[in-house]
Design a protein around this motif. Structure first.
Motif, PDB file in Angstrom:
ATOM      1  N   GLU A  21       0.812  -1.216   0.000  1.00 16.85           N
ATOM      2  CA  GLU A  21       0.000   0.000   0.000  1.00 16.85           C
ATOM      3  C   GLU A  21       0.845   1.264   0.000  1.00 16.85           C
ATOM      4  O   GLU A  21       0.357   2.335  -0.353  1.00 16.85           O
ATOM      5  CB  GLU A  21      -0.912   0.001   1.237  1.00 16.85           C
ATOM      6  N   LEU A  22       2.109   1.142   0.419  1.00 17.89           N
ATOM      7  CA  LEU A  22       3.011   2.288   0.489  1.00 17.89           C
ATOM      8  C   LEU A  22       4.357   1.930  -0.127  1.00 17.89           C
ATOM      9  O   LEU A  22       4.766   0.766  -0.115  1.00 17.89           O
ATOM     10  CB  LEU A  22       3.246   2.714   1.945  1.00 17.89           C
ATOM     11  N   ALA A  23       5.035   2.937  -0.651  1.00 20.14           N
ATOM     12  CA  ALA A  23       6.418   2.789  -1.116  1.00 20.14           C
ATOM     13  C   ALA A  23       7.223   3.936  -0.518  1.00 20.14           C
ATOM     14  O   ALA A  23       6.825   5.102  -0.613  1.00 20.14           O
ATOM     15  CB  ALA A  23       6.498   2.821  -2.633  1.00 20.14           C
ATOM     16  N   ARG A  24       8.341   3.607   0.096  1.00 19.44           N
ATOM     17  CA  ARG A  24       9.216   4.623   0.678  1.00 19.44           C
ATOM     18  C   ARG A  24      10.563   4.603  -0.026  1.00 19.44           C
ATOM     19  O   ARG A  24      11.062   3.544  -0.411  1.00 19.44           O
ATOM     20  CB  ARG A  24       9.422   4.378   2.177  1.00 19.44           C
ATOM     21  N   PHE A  25      11.143   5.782  -0.183  1.00 25.06           N
ATOM     22  CA  PHE A  25      12.501   5.876  -0.705  1.00 25.06           C
ATOM     23  C   PHE A  25      13.172   7.098  -0.096  1.00 25.06           C
ATOM     24  O   PHE A  25      12.509   7.962   0.494  1.00 25.06           O
ATOM     25  CB  PHE A  25      12.521   5.943  -2.240  1.00 25.06           C
ATOM     26  N   ARG A 124       0.146  -0.204   5.262  1.00 21.59           N
ATOM     27  CA  ARG A 124      -0.186   0.779   6.290  1.00 21.59           C
ATOM     28  C   ARG A 124      -0.282   0.076   7.645  1.00 21.59           C
ATOM     29  O   ARG A 124      -0.691  -1.090   7.710  1.00 21.59           O
ATOM     30  CB  ARG A 124      -1.513   1.462   5.967  1.00 21.59           C
ATOM     31  N   PRO A 125       0.098   0.771   8.726  1.00 22.98           N
ATOM     32  CA  PRO A 125      -0.018   0.141  10.049  1.00 22.98           C
ATOM     33  C   PRO A 125      -1.428  -0.333  10.368  1.00 22.98           C
ATOM     34  O   PRO A 125      -1.615  -1.330  11.065  1.00 22.98           O
ATOM     35  CB  PRO A 125       0.427   1.261  11.007  1.00 22.98           C
ATOM     36  N   ASP A 126      -2.445   0.383   9.863  1.00 22.50           N
ATOM     37  CA  ASP A 126      -3.839   0.005  10.123  1.00 22.50           C
ATOM     38  C   ASP A 126      -4.469  -0.730   8.950  1.00 22.50           C
ATOM     39  O   ASP A 126      -5.693  -0.740   8.794  1.00 22.50           O
ATOM     40  CB  ASP A 126      -4.669   1.245  10.454  1.00 22.50           C
ATOM     41  N   SER A 127      -3.643  -1.371   8.127  1.00 23.20           N
ATOM     42  CA  SER A 127      -4.161  -2.070   6.952  1.00 23.20           C
ATOM     43  C   SER A 127      -5.137  -3.171   7.344  1.00 23.20           C
ATOM     44  O   SER A 127      -4.898  -3.922   8.304  1.00 23.20           O
ATOM     45  CB  SER A 127      -2.992  -2.685   6.164  1.00 23.20           C
ATOM     46  N   PRO A 128      -6.247  -3.317   6.619  1.00 19.69           N
ATOM     47  CA  PRO A 128      -7.184  -4.417   6.895  1.00 19.69           C
ATOM     48  C   PRO A 128      -6.543  -5.792   6.744  1.00 19.69           C
ATOM     49  O   PRO A 128      -7.078  -6.779   7.261  1.00 19.69           O
ATOM     50  CB  PRO A 128      -8.294  -4.197   5.849  1.00 19.69           C
ATOM     51  N   PRO A 167       4.769 -12.293  14.944  1.00 19.09           N
ATOM     52  CA  PRO A 167       5.921 -11.404  14.790  1.00 19.09           C
ATOM     53  C   PRO A 167       5.554 -10.137  14.050  1.00 19.09           C
ATOM     54  O   PRO A 167       4.431  -9.995  13.551  1.00 19.09           O
ATOM     55  CB  PRO A 167       6.893 -12.250  13.963  1.00 19.09           C
ATOM     56  N   VAL A 168       6.498  -9.208  13.974  1.00 21.22           N
ATOM     57  CA  VAL A 168       6.316  -7.957  13.239  1.00 21.22           C
ATOM     58  C   VAL A 168       6.697  -8.177  11.790  1.00 21.22           C
ATOM     59  O   VAL A 168       7.752  -8.733  11.481  1.00 21.22           O
ATOM     60  CB  VAL A 168       7.185  -6.836  13.849  1.00 21.22           C
ATOM     61  N   ASP A 169       5.828  -7.731  10.857  1.00 22.39           N
ATOM     62  CA  ASP A 169       6.140  -7.857   9.437  1.00 22.39           C
ATOM     63  C   ASP A 169       7.245  -6.880   9.044  1.00 22.39           C
ATOM     64  O   ASP A 169       7.367  -5.795   9.608  1.00 22.39           O
ATOM     65  CB  ASP A 169       4.891  -7.571   8.596  1.00 22.39           C
ATOM     66  N   ARG A 170       8.032  -7.256   8.038  1.00 24.92           N
ATOM     67  CA  ARG A 170       9.150  -6.428   7.598  1.00 24.92           C
ATOM     68  C   ARG A 170       8.913  -5.921   6.186  1.00 24.92           C
ATOM     69  O   ARG A 170       8.379  -6.642   5.341  1.00 24.92           O
ATOM     70  CB  ARG A 170      10.453  -7.225   7.631  1.00 24.92           C
TER      71      ARG A 170
END
Length: 215
Positions: A21-25, A124-128, A167-170
């Motif tokens: 849902e997001l792309a960071r650079f 997103r942190p609140d992704s469904p 676990p936390v997703d990466r």
């Protein structure tokens, strides 16, 4: 809490692949000169040019954060005589419109003394998708409990305890490929393949079961 009757404890898990849902650079502007003031001036000009490009990208850029400003002297191997000054400033950019991402990366990378790194694909942190994975993990735990109970000739009767154990997703990197001439003006094109994100959820659950049939 006292529990009457036999108990079965299971772990439920779910793995699901969903589109990012997001792309960071990151965009890093750099400058180097023998004079410190000249280095700072060039750095400010290049950082401003980056901001202009990002401002012109419209709603494709959801967020940008400027940080990691560095200005440091370059000295000779012996002594403290300064022979040059190095400066850099990094901006982290979050994009939600992937159709404009490739062109934006190329335009930024085409700037003088600018380095682009990424993208990193995320949810997103609140992704469904996280909620769906948790529901699937609970269903898996209940299914396993029922299978154990059925193997003993019993049935699941009630839930004693349910705990999150995931676990936390990466985030993941992108795969990029260059092509030429697609825009009709000789500019290169950057084709990006958004990588599916693996969402993992796990739960620990304890259930009571009816008396087993062991004979």
């Amino acid at each position: 809490m006292a529990v009457d009757g036999p108990v079965v404890q299971v772990r439920g898990e779910a793995y699901q692949e969903v589109p990012p849902e997001l792309a960071r650079f990151t965009v890093t502007a750099t400058a180097r000169d023998r004079d410190r003031e000249a280095t700072l001036t060039r750095l400010a000009e290049r950082a401003a040019a980056v901001r202009v490009l990002l401002d012109g990208s419209g709603p494709a850029v959801a967020r940008r954060e400027t940080g990691d400003l560095r200005v440091s002297p370059e000295t000779r191997r012996s002594g403290e005589r300064v022979v040059a000054w190095h400066g850099s400033v990094t901006t982290t950019v979050t994009v939600t419109d992937f159709t404009a991402l490739g062109e934006l990366l190329l335009r930024l990378a085409d700037q003088d003394q600018v380095e682009v790194a990424g993208p990193w694909w995320e949810l997103r942190p609140d992704s469904p998708a996280h909620r769906a994975a948790r529901h699937a993990a609970i269903s898996d735990a209940l299914l396993r409990a029922r299978e154990y109970a059925e193997a003993l000739g019993a049935q699941v009767t009630s839930l004693i305890e349910l705990a999150d154990a995931g676990p936390v997703d990466r985030p993941m990197f992108a795969r990029a490929a260059f092509g030429g001439g697609g825009a009709g003006d000789g500019r290169p094109e950057l084709e990006l393949d958004p990588q599916p994100q693996t969402v993992h959820a796990a739960v620990q659950a304890r259930f009571t079961i009816s008396d087993p049939v062991l004979g």
